[in-house]
Design a protein around this motif. Structure first.
Motif, PDB file in Angstrom:
ATOM      1  N   LEU A  91      86.053  33.991 136.537  1.00  0.00           N
ATOM      2  CA  LEU A  91      86.836  35.012 137.230  1.00  0.00           C
ATOM      3  C   LEU A  91      88.282  34.594 137.470  1.00  0.00           C
ATOM      4  N   GLY A  92      88.592  33.336 137.221  1.00  0.00           N
ATOM      5  CA  GLY A  92      89.968  32.897 137.398  1.00  0.00           C
ATOM      6  C   GLY A  92      90.391  32.761 138.852  1.00  0.00           C
ATOM      7  N   VAL A  93      89.406  32.683 139.766  1.00  0.00           N
ATOM      8  CA  VAL A  93      89.701  32.468 141.180  1.00  0.00           C
ATOM      9  C   VAL A  93      88.916  31.253 141.655  1.00  0.00           C
ATOM     10  N   LYS A  94      89.289  30.758 142.834  1.00  0.00           N
ATOM     11  CA  LYS A  94      88.633  29.575 143.384  1.00  0.00           C
ATOM     12  C   LYS A  94      88.089  29.869 144.780  1.00  0.00           C
ATOM     13  N   MET A  95      86.939  29.270 145.087  1.00  0.00           N
ATOM     14  CA  MET A  95      86.268  29.510 146.371  1.00  0.00           C
ATOM     15  C   MET A  95      86.297  28.253 147.227  1.00  0.00           C
ATOM     16  N   SER A  96      86.475  28.452 148.531  1.00  0.00           N
ATOM     17  CA  SER A  96      86.404  27.354 149.492  1.00  0.00           C
ATOM     18  C   SER A  96      85.614  27.799 150.711  1.00  0.00           C
ATOM     19  N   THR A  97      84.809  26.909 151.234  1.00  0.00           N
ATOM     20  CA  THR A  97      84.113  27.136 152.500  1.00  0.00           C
ATOM     21  C   THR A  97      83.566  25.806 152.986  1.00  0.00           C
ATOM     22  N   GLY A  98      83.037  25.797 154.180  1.00  0.00           N
ATOM     23  CA  GLY A  98      82.457  24.575 154.721  1.00  0.00           C
ATOM     24  C   GLY A  98      81.805  24.836 156.062  1.00  0.00           C
ATOM     25  N   PHE A  99      80.974  23.897 156.468  1.00  0.00           N
ATOM     26  CA  PHE A  99      80.308  24.002 157.765  1.00  0.00           C
ATOM     27  C   PHE A  99      79.672  22.651 158.105  1.00  0.00           C
ATOM     28  N   ALA A 100      79.392  22.488 159.372  1.00  0.00           N
ATOM     29  CA  ALA A 100      78.651  21.317 159.830  1.00  0.00           C
ATOM     30  C   ALA A 100      77.165  21.665 159.884  1.00  0.00           C
ATOM     31  N   ASN A 101      76.316  20.653 159.877  1.00  0.00           N
ATOM     32  CA  ASN A 101      74.873  20.867 159.964  1.00  0.00           C
ATOM     33  C   ASN A 101      74.280  20.076 161.121  1.00  0.00           C
ATOM     34  N   THR A 102      73.485  20.742 161.918  1.00  0.00           N
ATOM     35  CA  THR A 102      72.647  20.052 162.891  1.00  0.00           C
ATOM     36  C   THR A 102      71.280  19.872 162.256  1.00  0.00           C
ATOM     37  N   ILE A 103      70.780  18.639 162.237  1.00  0.00           N
ATOM     38  CA  ILE A 103      69.558  18.316 161.504  1.00  0.00           C
ATOM     39  C   ILE A 103      68.471  17.873 162.480  1.00  0.00           C
ATOM     40  N   ARG A 104      67.301  18.443 162.314  1.00  0.00           N
ATOM     41  CA  ARG A 104      66.158  18.052 163.142  1.00  0.00           C
ATOM     42  C   ARG A 104      64.922  17.942 162.263  1.00  0.00           C
ATOM     43  N   ARG A 105      64.256  16.810 162.338  1.00  0.00           N
ATOM     44  CA  ARG A 105      63.033  16.591 161.555  1.00  0.00           C
ATOM     45  C   ARG A 105      61.835  16.686 162.494  1.00  0.00           C
ATOM     46  N   GLN A 106      60.883  17.500 162.097  1.00  0.00           N
ATOM     47  CA  GLN A 106      59.701  17.674 162.940  1.00  0.00           C
ATOM     48  C   GLN A 106      58.615  18.334 162.112  1.00  0.00           C
ATOM     49  N   ALA A 107      57.391  17.895 162.284  1.00  0.00           N
ATOM     50  CA  ALA A 107      56.284  18.489 161.540  1.00  0.00           C
ATOM     51  C   ALA A 107      55.880  19.823 162.162  1.00  0.00           C
ATOM     52  N   SER A 108      55.599  20.789 161.310  1.00  0.00           N
ATOM     53  CA  SER A 108      54.950  22.022 161.723  1.00  0.00           C
ATOM     54  C   SER A 108      53.476  21.887 161.353  1.00  0.00           C
ATOM     55  N   LYS A 109      52.699  22.942 161.552  1.00  0.00           N
ATOM     56  CA  LYS A 109      51.263  22.824 161.326  1.00  0.00           C
ATOM     57  C   LYS A 109      50.695  24.032 160.597  1.00  0.00           C
ATOM     58  N   ASN A 110      49.873  23.755 159.595  1.00  0.00           N
ATOM     59  CA  ASN A 110      48.919  24.722 159.081  1.00  0.00           C
ATOM     60  C   ASN A 110      47.644  24.578 159.900  1.00  0.00           C
ATOM     61  N   VAL A 111      46.970  25.683 160.165  1.00  0.00           N
ATOM     62  CA  VAL A 111      45.700  25.656 160.892  1.00  0.00           C
ATOM     63  C   VAL A 111      44.584  25.960 159.900  1.00  0.00           C
ATOM     64  N   ILE A 112      43.545  25.104 159.893  1.00  0.00           N
ATOM     65  CA  ILE A 112      42.483  25.234 158.907  1.00  0.00           C
ATOM     66  C   ILE A 112      41.121  25.199 159.600  1.00  0.00           C
ATOM     67  N   GLY A 113      40.359  26.265 159.421  1.00  0.00           N
ATOM     68  CA  GLY A 113      38.981  26.311 159.880  1.00  0.00           C
ATOM     69  C   GLY A 113      38.071  26.569 158.693  1.00  0.00           C
ATOM     70  N   VAL A 114      36.801  26.162 158.815  1.00  0.00           N
ATOM     71  CA  VAL A 114      35.895  26.312 157.679  1.00  0.00           C
ATOM     72  C   VAL A 114      34.498  26.678 158.157  1.00  0.00           C
ATOM     73  N   LEU A 115      33.860  27.526 157.388  1.00  0.00           N
ATOM     74  CA  LEU A 115      32.443  27.826 157.535  1.00  0.00           C
ATOM     75  C   LEU A 115      31.752  27.091 156.390  1.00  0.00           C
ATOM     76  N   PRO A 116      31.173  25.891 156.660  1.00  0.00           N
ATOM     77  CA  PRO A 116      30.646  25.063 155.565  1.00  0.00           C
ATOM     78  C   PRO A 116      29.543  25.765 154.785  1.00  0.00           C
TER      79      PRO A 116
END
Length: 545
Positions: free
Chosen positions: A275-300
């Motif tokens: 397109l003959g044009v140039k793009m600029s942008t930026g941002f900061a990131n807040t990062i958090r690591r944490q496990a989520s959960k799947n829930v699993i039940g079973v009728l054997p």
């Protein structure tokens, strides 16, 4: 031979409704579970928030009461490692070098984020290239990146497939029916493979299947991704969307016509256009690591407990979101508190019926709204081996507008599990209808796709639009009203006046299908030979024999 096998399957499936006494699906369970999970106390059920803690605890409580056992080696949970990235101080997306410099505002004109787990993102003066639909499909002789090097550049991409406006199914990408190539996760993934620094999709309501408000609510605030080695540094620095009007202004500034280039991109042989044009942008990131959960039940199971039939649905929603009239909780009542209510109601019914020969597992997954992350993690780290998972049903938004005369198979024509469902639908006096909006790519937008990609045939289907009261016109109006006014908005709230008759119809099909799969130990539905998932299914089954 195949026709004879399918005929046998059809006859045996048709008889399942009368071969046993089926416990009733509890409407009271559907109401109670949906109302509870969709209440403000659960704060929209966003993963890794206090709302998750309440949600998974409640699901376990209901699974226990239904008679299920913990499904993951004595635990009700499967930890899903997540990384939460929240973009802050997002700078305007600016385009220079054209006739008129442009500055696009965050949220109103564009949204921007990243998969990269890094404290900050800065893209400056990145050359902009229009890559049409952003598709590389060697089997179709189609490559929108042919002859262009986009490493370090910004690619602008059209949403959906090149032939989405074709009303039938004819065309290089199945015509009106969206393929995987039309979905935004594919487009960002392919841009990253080609080394793009930024990948920006042009939003259009019809081919995207949702208005800008959905992009705005879904792509701002905390974003989740699986926490994996490498911190996703192989992905583009910036991924995002821009409003169609903003895209048109960008192309005009570059001396181009977006509509004309869109038409060109719909033909094989299209070549990317700088397109003959140039793009600029930026941002900061807040990062958090944490496990989520799947829930699993079973009728054997009794005689083949190592073989599993699977029911699934996602428990998560958007949590806190853009406020509407002072309400900033996206409660997700239809999407997908109803699906989890259906999961619990089916667990109750299967439990009352007693154990089947095979095990029946009930999987409530996390982070569907963040890109099917919970089901993807389960499929890649299965508790029950996929080669010994017979098949099953995924539930995402039940019908709460009343009984219907038809049933729609999402992504029809892919697997033999559809043949088992059809006589169950017919036994209710209903017909099979084609998808009303195949361009929305529903098959690739819910958790069954995570299992399908790794070979497990899962039914995705439910009520059509031909309502018993009001016909197709009423059903279409109700569906469009939901998409326009409630989908991914605070207004998706529990309504005590909902009519659960259609949900009961569908859940009876799901119940009978699951019971058939669980009691017929000789039954192993496969994908049709032409389906893209057939080879991996054959491989996984071969390893178990």
């Amino acid at each position: 031979m195949r026709q004879a096998i399918l005929a046998t399957l059809l006859l045996s499936a048709a008889g399942v409704a009368t071969a046993q006494t089926k416990p009733a699906i509890s409407v009271e369970t559907l109401k109670t579970v949906t109302q509870t999970l969709a209440s403000d106390a659960y704060e929209g059920r966003a993963p890794t928030t206090p709302g998750e803690d309440k949600t998974v605890a409640y699901i376990v409580e209901r699974f226990k009461a239904a008679g299920l056992k913990p499904g993951n080696k004595g635990s009700w949970f499967q930890d899903v490692p997540m990384v939460e990235i929240t973009a802050t101080d997002v700078q305007p997306m600016t385009f220079t070098g054209g006739a008129t410099p442009l500055s696009l505002a965050y949220r109103t004109d564009m949204v921007a984020g990243t998969y990269r787990v890094t404290p900050g993102i800065a893209v400056k003066d990145s050359e902009v290239v229009f890559v049409g639909y952003g598709i590389t499909a060697p089997e179709k002789g189609w490559d929108d990146y042919a002859g262009v090097d986009v490493r370090g550049k910004t690619v602008v991409i059209l949403v959906n497939d090149a032939d989405w406006q074709v009303q039938g199914r004819e065309g290089p990408f199945e015509g009106r029916a969206m393929t995987w190539y039309g979905r935004w996760p594919y487009k960002f993934e392919n841009a990253a493979k080609h080394g793009a620094a930024a990948a920006i999709i042009v939003h259009q309501t019809e081919p995207a299947a949702y208005p800008w408000a959905v992009v705005q609510s879904s792509w701002t605030g905390p974003q989740l991704e699986l926490d994996e080695a490498g911190d996703h540094m192989d992905q583009s620095q910036v991924i995002g969307w821009i409003q169609q009007a903003s895209a048109q202004a960008l192309f005009r500034s570059a001396g181009k016509d977006l509509d004309a280039l869109t038409r060109a991109a719909q033909a094989k042989g299209f070549r990317a256009v700088p397109l003959g044009v140039k793009m600029s942008t930026g941002f900061a990131n807040t990062i958090r690591r944490q496990a989520s959960k799947n829930v699993i039940g079973v009728l054997p199971g009794t005689t083949a407990p190592g073989e599993t039939v699977l029911y699934s649905g996602h428990w998560d929603h958007l949590g806190r979101c853009d406020a509407v009239d002072g309400d900033d909780i996206c409660n997700g009542a239809a999407d997908n508190a109803t699906g989890i209510a259906g999961l619990v109601a089916l667990a109750e019914a299967q439990g009352k019926a007693g154990p089947a020969k095979r095990s029946i597992a009930f999987l409530a997954v996390t982070a569907e709204e963040s890109g099917l992350l919970g089901s993807r993690y389960y499929a890649e780290h299965p508790v029950f081996p996929l080669g010994r998972t017979v098949g099953g049903v995924n539930m995402d938004v039940l019908n709460v507008v009343g009984p219907v005369k038809d049933f729609v198979l999402t992504g029809a024509g892919k697997s033999e599990i559809e043949d088992l469902a059809k006589p169950l639908v017919a036994a209710q006096g209903r017909t099979i209808s084609p998808e009303a909006n195949p361009e929305r790519g529903s098959y690739y937008r819910s958790d069954h796709f995570s299992f399908a990609k790794l070979g497990v045939p899962m039914l995705s289907g439910g009520s059509g639009q031909d309502q018993v009261e009001g016909g197709v016109a009423a059903g279409h109006a109700a569906r469009e009203d939901y998409v326009a006014n409630r989908y991914h908005k605070p207004s998706d709230e529990y309504d005590p006046n909902w009519n659960w008759g259609g949900a009961i119809q569908d859940l009876n099909v799901y119940y009978a299908l699951g019971r058939k799969l669980a009691d017929d130990t000789g039954l192993w539905p496969n994908w049709y030979p032409t389906a893209e998932f057939r080879a991996i299914r054959d491989q996984s089954r071969a390893k178990t024999k």
